[in-house]
Design a protein around this motif. Structure first.
Motif, mmCIF file in Angstrom:
data_model
loop_
_atom_site.group_PDB
_atom_site.id
_atom_site.type_symbol
_atom_site.label_atom_id
_atom_site.label_comp_id
_atom_site.label_asym_id
_atom_site.label_seq_id
_atom_site.Cartn_x
_atom_site.Cartn_y
_atom_site.Cartn_z
ATOM 1 N N GLN A 186 0.830 -1.195 0.000
ATOM 2 C CA GLN A 186 0.000 0.000 0.000
ATOM 3 C C GLN A 186 0.866 1.248 0.000
ATOM 4 O OE1 GLN A 186 -2.345 -0.943 3.390
ATOM 5 N NE2 GLN A 186 -3.829 -2.115 2.201
ATOM 6 N N TYR A 187 0.348 2.273 -0.645
ATOM 7 C CA TYR A 187 1.129 3.482 -0.893
ATOM 8 C C TYR A 187 0.302 4.719 -0.561
ATOM 9 C CZ TYR A 187 3.848 0.086 -3.556
ATOM 10 O OH TYR A 187 4.577 -1.025 -3.929
ATOM 11 N N GLY A 188 1.018 5.787 -0.265
ATOM 12 C CA GLY A 188 0.399 7.083 -0.100
ATOM 13 C C GLY A 188 0.701 7.929 -1.316
ATOM 14 N N VAL A 189 -0.289 8.680 -1.774
ATOM 15 C CA VAL A 189 -0.129 9.521 -2.967
ATOM 16 C C VAL A 189 -0.621 10.928 -2.648
ATOM 17 C CG1 VAL A 189 -0.852 9.903 -5.355
ATOM 18 C CG2 VAL A 189 -0.414 7.572 -4.549
ATOM 19 N N ILE A 190 0.191 11.907 -2.997
ATOM 20 C CA ILE A 190 -0.213 13.308 -2.903
ATOM 21 C C ILE A 190 0.027 13.960 -4.256
ATOM 22 C CG2 ILE A 190 0.297 15.572 -1.904
ATOM 23 C CD1 ILE A 190 1.123 14.201 0.665
ATOM 24 N N PHE A 191 -1.005 14.583 -4.814
ATOM 25 C CA PHE A 191 -0.850 15.377 -6.024
ATOM 26 C C PHE A 191 -0.679 16.837 -5.616
ATOM 27 C CE2 PHE A 191 -3.181 11.637 -7.449
ATOM 28 C CZ PHE A 191 -2.467 11.277 -8.592
ATOM 29 N N TYR A 192 0.253 17.512 -6.249
ATOM 30 C CA TYR A 192 0.466 18.921 -5.913
ATOM 31 C C TYR A 192 0.834 19.713 -7.160
ATOM 32 C CZ TYR A 192 5.539 17.847 -5.852
ATOM 33 O OH TYR A 192 6.815 17.453 -6.185
ATOM 34 N N ALA A 193 0.576 21.022 -7.075
ATOM 35 C CA ALA A 193 0.831 21.915 -8.204
ATOM 36 C C ALA A 193 2.102 22.713 -7.967
ATOM 37 C CB ALA A 193 -0.355 22.862 -8.395
ATOM 38 N N GLN A 194 2.824 22.965 -9.029
ATOM 39 C CA GLN A 194 3.986 23.857 -8.969
ATOM 40 C C GLN A 194 3.717 25.062 -9.867
ATOM 41 O OE1 GLN A 194 7.308 21.321 -10.132
ATOM 42 N NE2 GLN A 194 7.935 21.090 -8.000
ATOM 43 N N PRO A 195 4.123 26.269 -9.482
ATOM 44 C CA PRO A 195 4.912 26.572 -8.282
ATOM 45 C C PRO A 195 4.079 26.907 -7.048
ATOM 46 C CG PRO A 195 4.747 28.519 -9.644
ATOM 47 C CD PRO A 195 4.002 27.443 -10.377
ATOM 48 N N SER A 196 2.775 26.787 -7.130
ATOM 49 C CA SER A 196 1.922 27.229 -6.021
ATOM 50 C C SER A 196 2.002 26.314 -4.803
ATOM 51 C CB SER A 196 0.463 27.307 -6.491
ATOM 52 O OG SER A 196 0.002 26.026 -6.876
ATOM 53 N N GLU A 197 2.391 25.051 -5.002
ATOM 54 C CA GLU A 197 2.500 24.068 -3.918
ATOM 55 C C GLU A 197 1.158 23.751 -3.263
ATOM 56 O OE1 GLU A 197 5.161 22.296 -3.284
ATOM 57 O OE2 GLU A 197 6.418 23.362 -4.698
ATOM 58 N N ILE A 198 0.051 24.015 -3.969
ATOM 59 C CA ILE A 198 -1.249 23.524 -3.497
ATOM 60 C C ILE A 198 -1.224 22.002 -3.616
ATOM 61 C CG2 ILE A 198 -3.739 23.604 -3.849
ATOM 62 C CD1 ILE A 198 -3.314 26.254 -5.332
ATOM 63 N N GLN A 199 -1.835 21.311 -2.667
ATOM 64 C CA GLN A 199 -1.756 19.858 -2.719
ATOM 65 C C GLN A 199 -2.988 19.188 -2.164
ATOM 66 O OE1 GLN A 199 1.667 20.143 0.180
ATOM 67 N NE2 GLN A 199 0.746 18.236 0.904
#
Length: 357
Positions: free
Chosen positions: A107-120
């Protein structure tokens, strides 16, 4: 007449030779899904950025780590986290291209985030059945488990049960419960024991609740009964907890799911009941990580990472569909070849009869 029959034979042979190409095109078409992704979807994690409402970013990235070991499969902010722009707001993370293998049973953890704003996004649990799926946001926002002043949008997998592969279940630093599914490496009971040991003091300070109310609220959300609470207080070794079963609004007895991990197995925690009151750990501060978010201190609005769960979902059905498509392709050629073999002798006999006349 002989020339006409020869042309017919040639046409049948050409159909046999072109059948694999037609079948392959049909297979590619059958792979189209709601995710609107290419035929290599089995090697991707996808994210629908339009569902999150994110704007003013250059790219979307995908951070992945193993839940049980905490090992990072890519470093936050590195090129290895970058997704591909698939169009229409869909971003794809090519696991093969990044040299990442999602193993069965892990099992894995996944985080999607935007650059350069670093919203996630908040921690999303994943496993092999999630490969080829698209993560999306539905407007849910969760408190950061280690920093109550921060928050992140929850992400979910299309086609997956959110109680199996969804936002990770966590108790926050002020005693709120967020997430939809328990990690395979823990259980509601174990999470509660750790809350008492590491976070209760902080929650007492900032939640504005009494021990009785705080413990009952957390336990109720986790689905624990009064016997589970009493047992957890005793096991935690924390003294001075002012909780009494006679005043508790939690369900009586013990919950069937209290000791069940996210993988469906029973945990190894003690299950002995103690009376309900212990006497107190003074002033030891709650565990409060200095990293603002992510599994290993990633961005600015997510949470500490943890675990995935058991398997299910649509990748198996996708594989089944591909299998059935391939079977159709494999059987088409032998059938056409058999037709040619049956027709050829008949045509030869007709030609000979016509010649003899």
């Amino acid at each position: 007449m002989r020339k006409i029959l020869s042309v017919i034979l040639c046409m049948i042979l050409m159909l046999c030779l072109s059948a694999p190409a037609f079948a392959e095109q049909a297979e590619i078409a059958s792979d189209d899904s709601d995710n609107l992704v290419p035929s290599a979807a089995a090697n991707y994690f996808f994210f629908d950025s339009t569902s999150a409402g994110w704007q003013n970013f250059d790219r979307i990235c995908c951070h992945i780590w193993e839940i049980e070991s905490g090992v990072k499969l890519n470093d936050w902010g590195s090129k290895k986290t970058r997704c591909e722009d698939m169009g229409n707001g869909i971003w794809g993370y090519n696991l093969d291209d990044k040299g990442i293998t999602i193993e069965e049973g892990k099992q894995y953890g996944v985080i999607f985030y935007a650059q350069p704003s670093e919203i996630q996004t908040y921690n999303l649990l994943a496993g092999a059945p999630c490969i080829g799926d698209t993560a999306y946001c539905d407007g849910s926002v969760y408190e950061n488990p280690v920093n109550s002043e921060q928050s992140a949008q929850a992400a979910f997998w299309k086609g997956q049960d959110k109680s199996v592969y969804g936002p990770e279940l966590k108790i926050t630093s002020i005693g709120n419960v967020v997430g939809t599914c328990c990690a395979a490496s823990t259980s509601p009971y174990k999470m509660f024991v750790e809350f008492l040991q590491n976070t209760l003091n902080n929650a007492r300070t900032y939640s504005g609740k009494s021990d009785q109310q705080l413990i009952d609220d957390v336990a109720a959300t986790l689905g624990l009964g009064q016997d589970d609470i009493a047992s957890a207080i005793a096991e935690s070794g924390v003294e001075g907890i002012l909780w009494q079963a006679s005043k508790s609004g939690a369900q009586s007895g013990s919950s069937d799911t209290a000791h069940t991990t996210g993988s469906g197995e029973k945990d190894s925690s003690a299950n002995t009941s103690s009376g309900g009151q212990s006497a107190g750990r003074d002033g030891s501060s709650a565990q409060d990580s200095t990293t603002p978010s992510g599994s290993e201190g990633s961005g600015t609005t997510s949470s500490a990472a943890s675990a995935g769960t058991a398997s299910s979902g649509n990748s198996s059905s996708t594989a089944a569909n591909r299998s059935s498509t391939a079977t159709g392709q494999d059987t088409a050629v032998p059938i056409l070849a058999a037709i040619v073999l049956l027709c050829a002798p008949m045509l030869i006999i007709l030609l000979r009869r016509r010649t003899s006349r």
